[in-house]
Design a protein around this motif. Structure first.
Motif, PDB file in Angstrom:
ATOM      1  N   THR A   1      45.266  38.294  37.499  1.00 48.24           N
ATOM      2  CA  THR A   1      45.076  39.270  36.566  1.00 48.24           C
ATOM      3  C   THR A   1      45.122  38.450  35.197  1.00 48.24           C
ATOM      4  O   THR A   1      44.690  39.262  34.030  1.00 48.24           O
ATOM      5  CB  THR A   1      46.246  40.199  36.564  1.00 48.24           C
ATOM      6  N   PHE A   2      45.444  37.255  35.171  1.00 45.99           N
ATOM      7  CA  PHE A   2      45.587  36.659  33.804  1.00 45.99           C
ATOM      8  C   PHE A   2      44.281  36.449  33.098  1.00 45.99           C
ATOM      9  O   PHE A   2      43.143  36.277  33.824  1.00 45.99           O
ATOM     10  CB  PHE A   2      46.400  35.179  33.918  1.00 45.99           C
ATOM     11  N   LYS A   3      44.199  36.687  31.701  1.00 52.26           N
ATOM     12  CA  LYS A   3      42.778  36.561  31.084  1.00 52.26           C
ATOM     13  C   LYS A   3      42.150  35.319  31.352  1.00 52.26           C
ATOM     14  O   LYS A   3      40.994  35.097  31.224  1.00 52.26           O
ATOM     15  CB  LYS A   3      43.066  36.582  29.606  1.00 52.26           C
ATOM     16  N   LYS A   4      43.254  34.120  31.466  1.00 52.34           N
ATOM     17  CA  LYS A   4      42.631  32.761  31.723  1.00 52.34           C
ATOM     18  C   LYS A   4      41.586  32.820  33.057  1.00 52.34           C
ATOM     19  O   LYS A   4      40.605  32.188  32.918  1.00 52.34           O
ATOM     20  CB  LYS A   4      43.725  32.074  32.060  1.00 52.34           C
ATOM     21  N   VAL A   5      41.941  33.594  33.995  1.00 51.18           N
ATOM     22  CA  VAL A   5      41.332  33.739  35.133  1.00 51.18           C
ATOM     23  C   VAL A   5      39.760  34.127  34.827  1.00 51.18           C
ATOM     24  O   VAL A   5      38.672  33.878  35.237  1.00 51.18           O
ATOM     25  CB  VAL A   5      41.658  34.521  36.257  1.00 51.18           C
ATOM     26  N   GLN A   6      39.718  35.336  34.057  1.00 51.62           N
ATOM     27  CA  GLN A   6      38.511  36.134  33.601  1.00 51.62           C
ATOM     28  C   GLN A   6      37.739  35.156  32.806  1.00 51.62           C
ATOM     29  O   GLN A   6      36.361  35.070  33.183  1.00 51.62           O
ATOM     30  CB  GLN A   6      39.243  37.213  32.842  1.00 51.62           C
ATOM     31  N   GLN A   7      38.324  34.174  31.850  1.00 53.49           N
ATOM     32  CA  GLN A   7      37.685  33.524  31.010  1.00 53.49           C
ATOM     33  C   GLN A   7      36.990  32.293  32.031  1.00 53.49           C
ATOM     34  O   GLN A   7      35.972  31.794  31.876  1.00 53.49           O
ATOM     35  CB  GLN A   7      38.478  32.806  29.926  1.00 53.49           C
TER      36      GLN A   7
ATOM     37  N   MET B   1      24.743  39.803  38.734  1.00 52.81           N
ATOM     38  CA  MET B   1      25.070  41.199  38.476  1.00 52.81           C
ATOM     39  C   MET B   1      26.140  41.236  37.652  1.00 52.81           C
ATOM     40  O   MET B   1      26.464  41.921  36.454  1.00 52.81           O
ATOM     41  CB  MET B   1      25.206  42.110  39.514  1.00 52.81           C
ATOM     42  N   LEU B   2      27.158  40.495  38.147  1.00 48.64           N
ATOM     43  CA  LEU B   2      28.545  40.304  37.269  1.00 48.64           C
ATOM     44  C   LEU B   2      28.499  39.800  36.071  1.00 48.64           C
ATOM     45  O   LEU B   2      29.135  40.256  34.875  1.00 48.64           O
ATOM     46  CB  LEU B   2      29.736  39.583  38.291  1.00 48.64           C
ATOM     47  N   SER B   3      27.891  38.638  36.152  1.00 42.61           N
ATOM     48  CA  SER B   3      27.880  37.877  34.713  1.00 42.61           C
ATOM     49  C   SER B   3      27.166  38.579  33.536  1.00 42.61           C
ATOM     50  O   SER B   3      27.400  38.506  32.261  1.00 42.61           O
ATOM     51  CB  SER B   3      27.224  36.322  34.960  1.00 42.61           C
ATOM     52  N   ARG B   4      26.354  39.397  33.949  1.00 44.56           N
ATOM     53  CA  ARG B   4      25.677  40.460  32.755  1.00 44.56           C
ATOM     54  C   ARG B   4      26.781  41.281  32.232  1.00 44.56           C
ATOM     55  O   ARG B   4      26.522  41.741  30.848  1.00 44.56           O
ATOM     56  CB  ARG B   4      24.589  41.233  33.587  1.00 44.56           C
ATOM     57  N   THR B   5      27.941  41.506  32.711  1.00 40.21           N
ATOM     58  CA  THR B   5      28.996  42.271  32.118  1.00 40.21           C
ATOM     59  C   THR B   5      30.097  41.398  31.366  1.00 40.21           C
ATOM     60  O   THR B   5      30.950  42.150  30.764  1.00 40.21           O
ATOM     61  CB  THR B   5      29.614  43.114  33.299  1.00 40.21           C
ATOM     62  N   PHE B   6      29.909  40.174  31.434  1.00 45.59           N
ATOM     63  CA  PHE B   6      30.927  39.120  30.878  1.00 45.59           C
ATOM     64  C   PHE B   6      30.488  39.242  29.234  1.00 45.59           C
ATOM     65  O   PHE B   6      29.432  38.764  28.891  1.00 45.59           O
ATOM     66  CB  PHE B   6      30.708  37.759  31.364  1.00 45.59           C
ATOM     67  N   ALA B   7      31.532  39.530  28.401  1.00 48.73           N
ATOM     68  CA  ALA B   7      31.349  39.071  27.002  1.00 48.73           C
ATOM     69  C   ALA B   7      31.747  37.472  26.980  1.00 48.73           C
ATOM     70  O   ALA B   7      32.375  37.060  27.467  1.00 48.73           O
ATOM     71  CB  ALA B   7      32.636  39.998  26.246  1.00 48.73           C
ATOM     72  N   PRO B   8      30.790  37.019  25.967  1.00 46.06           N
ATOM     73  CA  PRO B   8      31.221  35.577  25.612  1.00 46.06           C
ATOM     74  C   PRO B   8      32.580  35.230  25.423  1.00 46.06           C
ATOM     75  O   PRO B   8      33.289  36.029  24.380  1.00 46.06           O
ATOM     76  CB  PRO B   8      30.395  35.027  24.361  1.00 46.06           C
ATOM     77  N   GLN B   9      33.010  34.366  26.285  1.00 46.20           N
ATOM     78  CA  GLN B   9      34.761  34.152  25.946  1.00 46.20           C
ATOM     79  C   GLN B   9      34.780  32.672  26.304  1.00 46.20           C
ATOM     80  O   GLN B   9      34.228  31.957  27.024  1.00 46.20           O
ATOM     81  CB  GLN B   9      35.398  34.984  27.007  1.00 46.20           C
TER      82      GLN B   9
ATOM     83  N   VAL C   1      36.080  44.486  29.614  1.00 45.32           N
ATOM     84  CA  VAL C   1      37.112  44.094  28.792  1.00 45.32           C
ATOM     85  C   VAL C   1      38.151  43.236  29.359  1.00 45.32           C
ATOM     86  O   VAL C   1      38.632  42.078  28.944  1.00 45.32           O
ATOM     87  CB  VAL C   1      37.587  45.437  28.256  1.00 45.32           C
ATOM     88  N   GLU C   2      38.427  43.741  30.638  1.00 46.01           N
ATOM     89  CA  GLU C   2      39.387  42.709  31.483  1.00 46.01           C
ATOM     90  C   GLU C   2      39.457  43.117  32.776  1.00 46.01           C
ATOM     91  O   GLU C   2      38.783  44.271  33.192  1.00 46.01           O
ATOM     92  CB  GLU C   2      41.054  42.937  30.589  1.00 46.01           C
ATOM     93  N   PHE C   3      40.323  42.224  33.649  1.00 46.83           N
ATOM     94  CA  PHE C   3      40.339  42.847  35.087  1.00 46.83           C
ATOM     95  C   PHE C   3      41.741  42.959  35.325  1.00 46.83           C
ATOM     96  O   PHE C   3      42.457  41.696  35.076  1.00 46.83           O
ATOM     97  CB  PHE C   3      39.460  41.792  35.912  1.00 46.83           C
ATOM     98  N   ASN C   4      42.333  43.885  35.907  1.00 46.00           N
ATOM     99  CA  ASN C   4      43.866  43.928  36.109  1.00 46.00           C
ATOM    100  C   ASN C   4      43.838  43.991  37.872  1.00 46.00           C
ATOM    101  O   ASN C   4      43.363  44.633  38.474  1.00 46.00           O
ATOM    102  CB  ASN C   4      44.340  45.446  35.703  1.00 46.00           C
ATOM    103  N   THR C   5      45.015  43.378  38.220  1.00 49.37           N
ATOM    104  CA  THR C   5      45.394  43.340  39.519  1.00 49.37           C
ATOM    105  C   THR C   5      46.724  43.682  39.907  1.00 49.37           C
ATOM    106  O   THR C   5      47.099  43.694  41.050  1.00 49.37           O
ATOM    107  CB  THR C   5      45.179  41.889  40.109  1.00 49.37           C
ATOM    108  N   ILE C   6      47.498  44.115  38.806  1.00 44.19           N
ATOM    109  CA  ILE C   6      48.787  44.465  39.180  1.00 44.19           C
ATOM    110  C   ILE C   6      49.130  45.669  38.241  1.00 44.19           C
ATOM    111  O   ILE C   6      48.698  45.791  37.160  1.00 44.19           O
ATOM    112  CB  ILE C   6      50.062  43.341  38.916  1.00 44.19           C
ATOM    113  N   THR C   7      50.107  46.603  38.951  1.00 48.27           N
ATOM    114  CA  THR C   7      50.511  47.704  37.838  1.00 48.27           C
ATOM    115  C   THR C   7      49.375  48.571  37.282  1.00 48.27           C
ATOM    116  O   THR C   7      49.406  48.842  36.172  1.00 48.27           O
ATOM    117  CB  THR C   7      51.566  47.460  37.172  1.00 48.27           C
ATOM    118  N   CYS C   8      48.119  48.681  38.126  1.00 49.19           N
ATOM    119  CA  CYS C   8      46.900  49.289  37.360  1.00 49.19           C
ATOM    120  C   CYS C   8      47.430  50.785  37.072  1.00 49.19           C
ATOM    121  O   CYS C   8      47.485  51.479  38.071  1.00 49.19           O
ATOM    122  CB  CYS C   8      45.632  49.187  38.132  1.00 49.19           C
TER     123      CYS C   8
END
Lengths: 522, 522
Positions: free
Chosen positions: B332-338, B357-365, B144-151
């Motif tokens: 942490t920004f969604k832009k980076v995830q995308q 392994m990681l890219s299997r977990t990406f939803a199309p974005q 869903v997302e990846f967080n790097t601050i204030t998790c």
């Protein structure tokens, strides 16, 4: 020297914020039962002091030594049916609670005792007393009361003690720079000023020891487990003082269940023909044999309607170990405390040197009956001049329902003389005043305070039969005494935590001289 | 097979009562900040599930393995200034938060970096996804997302996981006798179904490791201590998710202090000429050197007024180890995830098998910019037919402010095309539905639910300089991944705990076949 430290405003606000957050995150809370919905419930921090309150180190240590003797005394009294009957017989006739309990005891005795072990979780409460007539008012210990059923506050006291130690560790009480230079220096606390509180663990260990002493289930279902029942009051705001004891036991793989005193006892437990108490998990086919009954209910007269009577009877006659048994419960009454304070009364139970140690802690107290002492007490109680230095307490119970000073005179005027013997008169303890801050739902208070030290005695004893079919108590397992500590505004009589007067606290131990030097400032 | 167990009414009520009491006594609470008086404050239990929610064991294990690769990826990205700039440059121009952070970073870089260590406390959130077009909908992991601050949520998740394990231990989930005989049997949980949660300890250990890696104070006052600063938001309702981390550190003799982001940072900290960050205890002469800055604030644009800007600048340029650094914060920004989800993007940072392994977990974005992919996304987003299977998310932040389905179309219609690139479009994950009960201040809910697994990665890395003055990250200390687990009513889009939709939970691990067999019941 001064104490508590004077904190600058921002530091003071930080302290308050630290305390509230610590209490929320450590279950130092009272449940607001009126907000108890199916899906949520509010709670708020239990009243506490901002700083530990000064206390003489030697007297603190003395209370721990005294507890070992008190354990011996109260276990002996709890097995001394004859003495108890003589002490309570007037009350058995007229007081409904004493009457109920004595009746149940007699019924159980007729059927025969199935368990010779009893668990004691006692709490002896002390205040410091300074004799106003004395030039050098070195404080002494005076016992306020001795409790043998539902001794509460152990967990709350433990939490607040832990909190004060934490706050000290993180430097909240450290005032390296006294902002008011030139003024008296502040007493610095260190690890030895703040004794570690082990009450929660000790209460759990006592129940665990009783559970193991009960042994494996003896009822005839193979593999049946044993469990501890907490007999509790419904809609309890004070679950934070009970639940952690359960959790400690459960984490040691001892199943615990809460059963409400009265109807729920009858619907969820039953006796086997051989007297084992069986607890059936509601609506399930699981049943367990009860090893220990821990009463946090059943100490108020209104609980003893016919259902309550039957419930206590069923529990008492079972093979489960009771904490407390009915006779041990009866020793909690003020009448017993007053009778033990009579001259030479302790000689029946203790060695002379032990008796001497305890009796030093007794405040002068009298029956309000027609004995010579009682007639003297009636004079003291009805004369406004002498009444003001006394407290009138119901002969029965733990705390509350007391009358103070001139209220005694008014109360007795309105009360038929026939029931006066249901009260005892105790000389008022005049505690030395020290300063602290109290924080409770009532508000924030700063000023002189009075503390009460409650010393917990936890022991498992065995009933032994000696000559003439008399009984004696032999303590088979005893734990180091532990404690809780409560503090209130000096101008308030009641120590009630529920009403927000009494606040949990911990003692900041100092040498007697230091303690005395600080008293001089008031 | 069925799950959760159907409890008879009285047992169900007991379960609810057990949960409320457990939450009150274990700090599983939210502070009601509007009731925060000087002398007291109310709190209430954080939303939670009555039962652990079913989850496929293999996928749970897979997320833990993935986290090790995610740690490698995000530490590498956080040191790859060039890639980050390319990814974020359009936003730097127009988005105030990105702009502020990038500006501060540039300022600090100009002055020179004083610390080559950074602490990462990451949280990668996953939902299960079943492809509706597939005949055999074996669930897959989708990030869903990846967080790097204030998790957040680590402590709450830990508490509720502990609670579920406790409830299972005391037999609350054990339905030895299914009352509805003849019906499908209930899945029985055992210790291996409920993995132990170690998140609180892991977060504290991460901070502790960074504290020790910082080493002794280097500022020129002999004997000066080092401390960790928690940079926090004012009036925080969620102290129960932060304070226990402090307590864990303090119990290991590491001083911790809370400083509010913004003004308080500037008034209570200062930099030495050599860049050490000095924290002065308010109104006292004590000062300490800051080893680690743990941000639980500073992630929202409104915090970056001029004071907030100066505060972050002062912290960032200090020698203290940041959790996170600004570049790590930007990841942490969604832009980076995308951007990382673009074809071959991972090849820059990972070995091919890791990237797979990681890219299997990406939803199309997709970006919503003017690139070829962006133009495709704009078509998807503005057509109600395709919009309904998508989510529009701001490119920036952690959670919230999303648009779903037809709201996307309406929102874009009302929004100038010039700012569309500040959003990304993500294909909606369609999680399999399982059943559970949710209990929160909103009420009690029974029905289909959707869970989100948040996997925490905690690692300390060192910035290394490689050829061409490029930087690389070398992980010097890494902790076993840990987790939190949240669950919501399937009909609600938001997972917000504050609003009472998201409830803390723990996974009840079962084999995939069992999980699938239970899905068929919906």
């Amino acid at each position: 020297m001064k104490y508590p430290p004077v904190l600058p405003e921002e530091t003071f606000q930080t302290l308050i914020s630290e305390i509230k957050d610590w209490q929320i995150t450590h279950g130092s809370q009272l449940k607001l039962v009126k907000t108890d919905d199916e899906h949520t419930v509010l709670s708020q921090p239990v009243g506490c002091t901002l700083f530990p309150t000064l206390y003489p180190r030697d007297l603190f240590q003395e209370t721990l030594s005294l507890q070992v003797i008190y354990n011996k005394l109260y276990t002996a009294v709890a097995e001394d049916e004859e003495w108890l009957y003589q002490t309570l017989k007037d009350m058995i006739d007229v007081d409904p609670l004493t009457n109920r309990l004595w009746t149940i005891y007699q019924e159980v005795k007729r059927e025969g005792f199935l368990q010779d072990l009893t668990l004691g979780i006692f709490r002896s409460d002390y205040m410091l007393h300074t004799d106003g007539h004395d030039q050098s008012p070195k404080p002494q210990l005076k016992q306020v009361e001795f409790n043998t059923i539902t001794c509460a506050g152990g967990v709350h006291g433990n939490r607040i003690s832990d909190m004060h130690r934490h706050l000290n560790l993180i430097g909240m009480y450290n005032t390296s720079s006294d902002s008011t230079s030139g003024s008296a220096s502040t007493i610095q606390l260190n690890a030895s000023s703040l004794p570690k509180n082990t009450t929660l663990q000790t209460l759990a260990s006592g129940l665990e020891a009783a559970h193991h002493a009960y042994g494996p289930a003896t009822s005839r279902i193979p593999g049946r487990q044993t469990c501890i029942l907490f007999i509790v009051q419904p809609k309890n705001f004070n679950i934070a003082d009970e639940r952690p004891i359960e959790y400690a036991l459960e984490s040691n793989s001892i199943p615990c269940f809460r059963v409400t005193f009265g109807h729920e006892v009858l619907s969820h437990t039953s006796l086997t023909p051989s007297g084992e108490l069986i607890y059936r998990l509601p609506e399930r086919s699981i049943s367990m044999e009860v090893s220990v009954l821990y009463f946090r209910a059943g100490f108020e007269v209104h609980e003893y309607d016919d259902t309550g009577h039957m419930a206590r009877f069923q529990l008492e006659k079972s093979r489960a170990i009771k904490c407390p048994s009915i006779l041990s419960h009866l020793t909690t009454f003020k009448k017993v405390q007053q009778a033990l304070a009579l001259p030479n009364a302790l000689d029946r139970f203790l060695a002379p040197e032990e008796a001497a140690m305890l009796s030093r802690t007794f405040a002068p107290q009298y029956p309000l009956d027609k004995s010579k002492l009682g007639l003297h007490a009636r004079e003291l109680a009805t004369n406004p001049q002498t009444a003001k230095s006394h407290i009138l307490k119901p002969s029965l119970e733990g705390g509350g329902h007391n009358f103070y000073g001139k209220d005694i005179v008014a109360f007795l005027k309105a009360t038929p003389k026939e029931v006066w013997h249901q009260y005892i008169l105790m000389e008022k303890i005049t505690p030395p005043l020290v300063k602290n801050f109290l924080m409770s739902p009532r508000g924030l208070y700063e000023g002189p305070v009075i503390s009460e030290l409650g010393v917990f005695g936890v022991c498992l004893w065995k009933r032994m039969y000696v000559k003439d079919n008399k009984r004696a108590a032999v303590i088979v397992k005893e734990f180091d005494p532990c404690w809780s500590f409560k503090t209130k505004d000096a101008s308030v009589n009641e120590m009630s935590v529920v009403k927000g007067y009494g606040c949990f606290d911990s003692p900041a131990l100092v040498d007697s001289e230091v303690f005395l030097s600080l008293l001089e400032r008031f």
